[in-house]
Scaffold this motif. Structure first.
Motif, PDB file in Angstrom:
ATOM      1  N   ASP A 114      65.344  64.646  73.916  1.00  0.00           N
ATOM      2  CA  ASP A 114      65.272  65.122  72.541  1.00  0.00           C
ATOM      3  C   ASP A 114      66.398  66.102  72.215  1.00  0.00           C
ATOM      4  N   ASP A 115      66.772  66.939  73.187  1.00  0.00           N
ATOM      5  CA  ASP A 115      67.891  67.866  72.961  1.00  0.00           C
ATOM      6  C   ASP A 115      69.227  67.138  72.980  1.00  0.00           C
ATOM      7  N   ALA A 118      69.533  65.367  69.652  1.00  0.00           N
ATOM      8  CA  ALA A 118      69.561  66.252  68.485  1.00  0.00           C
ATOM      9  C   ALA A 118      70.824  67.098  68.408  1.00  0.00           C
ATOM     10  N   TRP A 119      71.574  67.183  69.514  1.00  0.00           N
ATOM     11  CA  TRP A 119      72.737  68.064  69.588  1.00  0.00           C
ATOM     12  C   TRP A 119      73.659  67.865  68.373  1.00  0.00           C
ATOM     13  N   LYS A 121      71.923  70.545  67.250  1.00  0.00           N
ATOM     14  CA  LYS A 121      70.670  71.248  66.995  1.00  0.00           C
ATOM     15  C   LYS A 121      69.863  71.341  68.287  1.00  0.00           C
ATOM     16  N   GLN A 122      68.991  72.338  68.370  1.00  0.00           N
ATOM     17  CA  GLN A 122      68.112  72.494  69.528  1.00  0.00           C
ATOM     18  C   GLN A 122      66.746  71.931  69.198  1.00  0.00           C
ATOM     19  N   ALA A 123      66.272  71.008  70.021  1.00  0.00           N
ATOM     20  CA  ALA A 123      64.968  70.394  69.793  1.00  0.00           C
ATOM     21  C   ALA A 123      63.866  71.025  70.647  1.00  0.00           C
ATOM     22  N   ARG A 124      64.108  71.181  71.938  1.00  0.00           N
ATOM     23  CA  ARG A 124      63.048  71.584  72.863  1.00  0.00           C
ATOM     24  C   ARG A 124      63.290  72.952  73.483  1.00  0.00           C
ATOM     25  N   THR A 140      74.912  63.419  76.331  1.00  0.00           N
ATOM     26  CA  THR A 140      74.382  62.515  75.307  1.00  0.00           C
ATOM     27  C   THR A 140      74.787  61.065  75.553  1.00  0.00           C
ATOM     28  N   GLU A 175      62.289  58.386  68.190  1.00  0.00           N
ATOM     29  CA  GLU A 175      62.193  59.540  67.296  1.00  0.00           C
ATOM     30  C   GLU A 175      61.082  60.513  67.687  1.00  0.00           C
ATOM     31  N   TYR A 177      59.073  63.093  70.137  1.00  0.00           N
ATOM     32  CA  TYR A 177      59.288  63.920  71.317  1.00  0.00           C
ATOM     33  C   TYR A 177      58.563  63.288  72.508  1.00  0.00           C
TER      34      TYR A 177
END
Length: 336
Positions: A114-115, A118-119, A121-124, A140, A175, A177
């Motif tokens: 998830d991170d 999302a990079w 951005k921080q997800a977890r 990624t 999509e 988590y």
């Protein structure tokens, strides 16, 4: 950076060969290769060649080495903790390898799917600077390619299980988590950190999730072949990944697909004085997915469950609950 010139696996060490599956043939839906994949998935796992991820694997090992070189106090700022979260850094000796509480010898860094997706951005959670510096260029791309490969394998197994098209992929939505993560593991050489040839680096276990995509540079991985009482090495093959099916697939399939015991000990023979590095991507179901046999969706699965009434394929847990419980149980801090 992990050493690039390593001694060959000793020829005098007994091994258990795994079937070698050609990913390019699987991608092309070659029927003979799919038959071989099915054979492996219902037995002991397999090696995967022609997967096309070698460049990303090299970069991930470099990222892992850069991360492990950080001062311990810096790495511990990103430690997993005892709450059941897997993502982040795990120090050597944080996990128990057996019921007696013997400690493991490995340190590793886990990066959430998830991170990575999302990079920036921080997800977890947050990660060390060495991870952040490699997220876009290395992590990624590795996560995306690993997901593509594992999803292809899931889709093929889906059809062989007699499930409606897309059923297993729907249990692993991109999509949502999940516990999907990339992990780089370092085990010190024999002679360091009180490591001896008989000490377990990682205790015997089955994998928690659906599919594991593993890359080894040295020996040390051992499997317990069904029906056998002795552990046997799996010889690492250059350019080949080792694929294991996990608990979730065993449950979804009503036990048709196997989640087998394996463990890690120090490398054998002339490989023992070297650091052992490994890299794995774990594909796991979405957090909200209930882990249970898909008996309503497949006659084959329903029949398998009916034929083994002594086994329970109703976990009563979501993937998130199952995963968190397994992580908590490993942590030595939760055994006091």
């Amino acid at each position: 950076m992990p050493a690039l010139t390593l001694p060959a696996f000793p020829e005098d060490v007994p091994t258990h060969p795994l079937l070698i599956i050609d990913y390019q043939l699987i991608s092309a839906r070659d029927s003979h290769e799919i038959d071989r994949l099915w054979e492996a998935a219902t037995q002991l796992g397999f090696c995967l060649k022609n997967h096309g991820v070698d460049e990303e694997v090299d970069g991930m090992f470099e990222m892992g080495a850069e991360t492990m070189k950080l001062p311990l106090e810096e790495k511990m700022r990103f430690e997993q903790g005892d709450s059941g979260m897997s993502f982040g850094y795990k120090a050597a000796g944080a996990n128990a390898v057996d019921a007696t509480g013997r400690l493991d010898t490995v340190e590793f860094i886990n990066i959430a799917k998830d991170d990575a997706l999302a990079w920036p951005k921080q997800a977890r959670r947050a990660y060390p600077s060495t991870v952040n510096a490699r997220m876009q260029s290395t992590i990624t791309p590795f996560v995306r390619k690993s997901l593509e490969i594992n999803n292809t394998l899931l889709d093929v197994l889906n059809d062989r299980l007699g499930l409606p098209a897309g059923t297993l992929l729907a249990k692993h939505p991109m999509e949502e988590y999940s516990g999907c993560e990339a992990r780089v593991i370092r085990n010190p050489p024999v002679g360091q950190a009180s490591v001896d040839p008989e000490r377990l680096a990682i205790g015997s276990h089955t994998d928690f999730g659906s599919l594991s995509f593993l890359h080894n540079r040295l020996g040390g991985l051992q499997v317990l072949v069904p029906g056998s009482e002795s552990w046997q090495y799996v010889k690492p093959l250059p350019g080949h990944a080792i694929c294991n099916l996990g608990d979730a697939m065993a449950l979804f399939s009503g036990g048709i697909l196997r989640s087998n015991l394996h463990r890690v000990i120090p490398p054998p023979g002339i490989q023992a004085p070297y650091e052992r590095w490994s890299l794995v991507f774990f594909t796991r179901p979405g957090n909200s997915v209930i882990l249970r046999a898909l008996v309503e969706d497949s006659e084959m699965i329903a029949r398998a469950v009916n034929e083994t009434p002594e086994r329970n394929f109703e976990s009563g847990s979501t993937a998130s609950e199952w995963f968190s419980r397994r992580i908590k149980n490993q942590r030595i801090g939760n055994r006091k």
